[in-house]
Scaffold this active site. Structure first.
Site, PDB file in Angstrom:
ATOM      1  N   GLU B  60      33.407  38.294  47.352  1.00 52.89           N
ATOM      2  CA  GLU B  60      32.899  38.315  48.370  1.00 52.89           C
ATOM      3  C   GLU B  60      31.658  38.813  48.784  1.00 52.89           C
ATOM      4  O   GLU B  60      30.702  38.360  49.306  1.00 52.89           O
ATOM      5  CB  GLU B  60      34.044  38.994  49.649  1.00 52.89           C
ATOM      6  CG  GLU B  60      35.125  38.170  49.951  1.00 52.89           C
ATOM      7  CD  GLU B  60      36.178  38.377  48.803  1.00 52.89           C
ATOM      8  OE1 GLU B  60      36.026  39.304  48.110  1.00 52.89           O
ATOM      9  OE2 GLU B  60      37.172  37.813  49.092  1.00 52.89           O
ATOM     10  N   HIS B 129      45.209  39.848  57.474  1.00 50.09           N
ATOM     11  CA  HIS B 129      45.276  38.218  57.738  1.00 50.09           C
ATOM     12  C   HIS B 129      45.272  38.271  59.301  1.00 50.09           C
ATOM     13  O   HIS B 129      45.381  36.837  59.588  1.00 50.09           O
ATOM     14  CB  HIS B 129      46.389  37.499  56.925  1.00 50.09           C
ATOM     15  CG  HIS B 129      46.100  37.834  55.417  1.00 50.09           C
ATOM     16  ND1 HIS B 129      46.377  38.897  54.684  1.00 50.09           N
ATOM     17  CD2 HIS B 129      45.803  36.837  54.609  1.00 50.09           C
ATOM     18  CE1 HIS B 129      46.212  38.830  53.452  1.00 50.09           C
ATOM     19  NE2 HIS B 129      46.076  37.396  53.267  1.00 50.09           N
TER      20      HIS B 129
END
Ligand SMILES: Cc1ncc(C[n+]2csc(CCOP(=O)(O)OP(=O)(O)O)c2C)c(N)n1
Lengths: 329, 325
Positions: B60, B129
């Protein structure tokens, strides 16, 4: 190495010496200004100049994207950043073209020269270079992205993430490690598990090259070859230049607790700048009088840059809220 | 006008942006052939090619750094972080690099980058999440943050975000991805960043909220009208940065009472910011203290109890009653 083997002309060698000398003198001046309380911070190129000037000599200024790190005074001077600009940043004056005094000194940038700033977290500039390289590749531009950093920084996640990306897509990235064997106080053997940093290139499917950073011609040749390979579409190169750090990490550091002073004295005696001076005299590329004149001219430039920057105004505090957002103008 | 889910609306916005502007690139983990783990980018690689829509390695920070490098060269990257919980892996590049580029260069370079990311709870996803970390972004000068509550706004806000010269984090609530369908125009239109919307008019109290909580607020407002005889106005912020305080103040001046509702944990965050701003800007208009409905200050609840942890209609109704005390 003989400069002619690297296809460098005699005049170029004089210019390489002059740039190394200018970098050193600007750097020394900054320490003096810091110790007399005039500038807040110095982080040095001393001991790295040969590698820096040699590397930058192989780049296409204003065309290749260059993402230097904080020691790279020699790189940016070679590419055309002026001594006045360096001093304006050191004094954090409004006219400093890199950020108007907003950033730490030595977070070099100059849009006209395609030099882009790093910022404090070490290594964060590496993935930026990969972005440039991707753009060059997809647009078919004959350019490379040159990014530099220290040996300690090769442990950062951004090093791995960036170079792996570059390797996967064979991007034209030249990653230049200036290995001075210290990251502040932590020595190389406590910092890096592999024998060389160059060999880390293997896992990124890149070339890895180890070069003596005290010889600007060897470094020039290594970067030049890497650049050519990259432009041929053969991918990037990780180039490790072995250099010495001749002063403490920064003006806020005291290296006496962790650095063997005898070893440091030996390194200073082998200073690449002195070696280069001897070389140009030995090869009769310049005579004593002309060399002295060259060095005197450099000192005039350093004095001018200092005086100019010291007189220049600081940024107007009322501008502090500007530029946070594009609409803010 | 076609009916669209939020997934489809976002997909549409990306396709339009790619079509209209050569500089737009879409990349992230699994966004290419796979079309993204939520299928938002499905078919885009096939249509626009591997150089404009591409998969990145699982990294990322590199995605953020790559976006900035590309932006310097004139591209307008739209990058995806697969789940908002992994924004931390990018946070240096996002907050310390991308968000500050315009400031550092004093406008000679900016970072016209959009970071899209699915987030939000209520779909039995595990922690990281499901979390709402938008408060961290709101405290990062240089970033805009858009959080659409419906397909129409999602498409219009995303097109605005891609056109905007500032970096914009665009958060896509997973519970809204496919649960709502709505009429959405096929072509280009924009919903401006920084304009909140009154989604229900009322006279007695204003509920200020965003994202998936908008629907909850509307349900509570309906019930309050029936059972409590209270007329509730609901404001959907749509972007939390810029925050449309003008619209919020105008409403609160009318109703005299306010409740802020958020899905993020209670401490600090957007609800706290709105409350503070109301103290500063509308205190003489307020008939009672501003109330806040939000989950407790804990990590996102494990999924079997998330419904108890997330704000409920009952909690909102209770706040509507309490705001009169
Ligand atoms: C992410 C991050 N961690 C720590 C620091 C503090 N720091 C600044 S320079 C430095 C050492 C860097 O060493 P190296 O990469 O070997 O470069 P050198 O300074 O030796 O040239 C450290 C730890 C930082 N700037 N960024």
């Amino acid at each position: 190495m003989d400069h002619r083997k690297a296809s460098l002309r005699d005049e170029e060698v004089i210019q390489i010496y002059r740039t190394m000398y200018l970098a050193r003198k600007l750097d020394e001046r900054q320490w003096m200004l810091n110790r007399t309380g005039k500038i807040p911070f110095v982080i040095s190129c001393q001991g790295h100049e040969a590698a820096q000037v040699g590397a930058a000599w192989a780049l296409q200024a204003g065309s290749d994207a260059v993402l230097p790190y904080y020691r790279d005074l020699g790189v940016v001077l070679t590419l055309g950043v002026s001594p006045r600009d360096i001093m304006l940043a050191a004094f954090a004056k409004a006219e400093d073209p890199s950020s108007g005094g907003r950033q730490m000194p030595n977070h070099f940038s100059d849009p006209t020269l395609n030099i882009f700033t790093q910022s404090s977290p070490t290594g964060s500039q590496i993935p930026h270079a990969v972005g440039f390289a991707w753009a060059f590749k997809v647009r078919g531009e004959q350019k490379v992205a040159f990014v530099s950093f220290g040996d300690g920084t090769s442990n950062q996640g951004d090093f791995h993430e960036g170079l792996n990306f570059a390797g996967v897509h064979r991007l034209p990235v030249l990653a230049f490690v200036e290995n001075n064997t210290y990251a502040i106080s932590v020595p190389y053997h406590k910092q890096v598990a592999s024998k060389t940093i160059a060999e880390r290139a293997q896992s990124y499917g890149m070339e890895g090259v180890l070069v003596d950073g005290s010889d600007p011609f060897l470094v020039y040749e290594a970067v030049k070859n890497a650049r050519e390979r990259a432009l041929e579409g053969l991918g990037g190169t990780l180039i490790e230049a072995r250099v010495s750090r001749l002063v403490p990490h920064s003006s806020d550091d005291d290296d006496r607790t962790y650095r063997d002073q005898k070893e440091l004295e030996e390194e200073k005696a082998r200073d690449a700048l002195g070696k280069m001076r001897t070389y140009i005299l030995d090869k009769s590329l310049i005579d004593d009088a002309a060399l002295e004149q060259l060095e005197k001219d450099v000192m005039d430039i350093v004095n001018d840059a200092t005086a100019y920057a010291e007189r220049a105004p600081y940024a107007d505090p009322s501008t502090v809220k500007r530029y946070v957002y594009a609409e803010a103008e | 006008m076609p009916q669209m889910t939020m997934v489809k609306a976002i997909h549409d916005a990306l396709a339009l942006a790619l079509e209209d502007d050569e500089r737009v690139l879409v990349f992230g983990e699994d966004v290419g052939k796979n079309g993204g783990v939520f299928r938002v980018t499905e078919g885009l690689q096939e249509r626009f090619g591997k150089e404009r829509v591409f998969d990145t390695p699982l990294a990322e920070s590199a995605i953020g750094g790559l976006a900035l490098g590309l932006a310097y060269t004139g591209f307008r990257p739209v990058a995806e972080i697969q789940f908002f919980g992994f924004i931390f892996e990018m946070f240096d590049e996002l907050a310390n690099q991308i968000a500050r580029t315009h400031y550092r260069y004093r406008a000679r370079y900016g970072a016209p980058i959009v970071i899209r990311s699915p987030f939000g709870g209520g779909v039995k996803a595990p922690e990281l999440h499901a979390d709402s970390f938008e408060g961290l972004l709101a405290q990062t000068p240089g970033l805009f943050v858009a959080i659409p509550s419906n397909p129409y706004d999602a498409k219009g806000l995303l097109l605005s975000a891609i056109d905007n010269d500032n970096p914009v984090v665009f958060l896509e609530h997973m519970k809204l991805y496919r649960s709502v369908k709505q009429e959405v125009p096929e072509g280009r239109y924009e919903v401006p960043l920084g304009e909140a919307k009154v989604v229900r008019e009322g006279e007695d109290v204003t509920i200020i909220t965003y994202g998936a909580m908008v629907k909850l607020a509307l349900k509570a407002a309906e019930e309050a009208a029936e059972k409590l005889d209270r007329s509730v106005e609901v404001i959907d912020l749509r972007t939390i940065v810029p925050l449309d305080m003008e619209r919020i103040s105008r409403s609160v001046k009318k109703t005299g009472r306010a409740i802020v509702l958020q899905e993020a944990p209670r401490q600090a965050g957007i609800a706290a910011e709105v409350m503070a701003r109301l103290m500063e800007e509308a205190i003489y208009e307020l008939e009672s203290p501003v109330l806040r409905v939000a989950p407790p200050h804990t990590p996102y609840a494990f999924n079997m109890i998330e419904d108890d942890w997330l704000p409920s209609k009952e909690q909102v109704i209770k706040a509507i009653e309490e705001v009169w005390v």
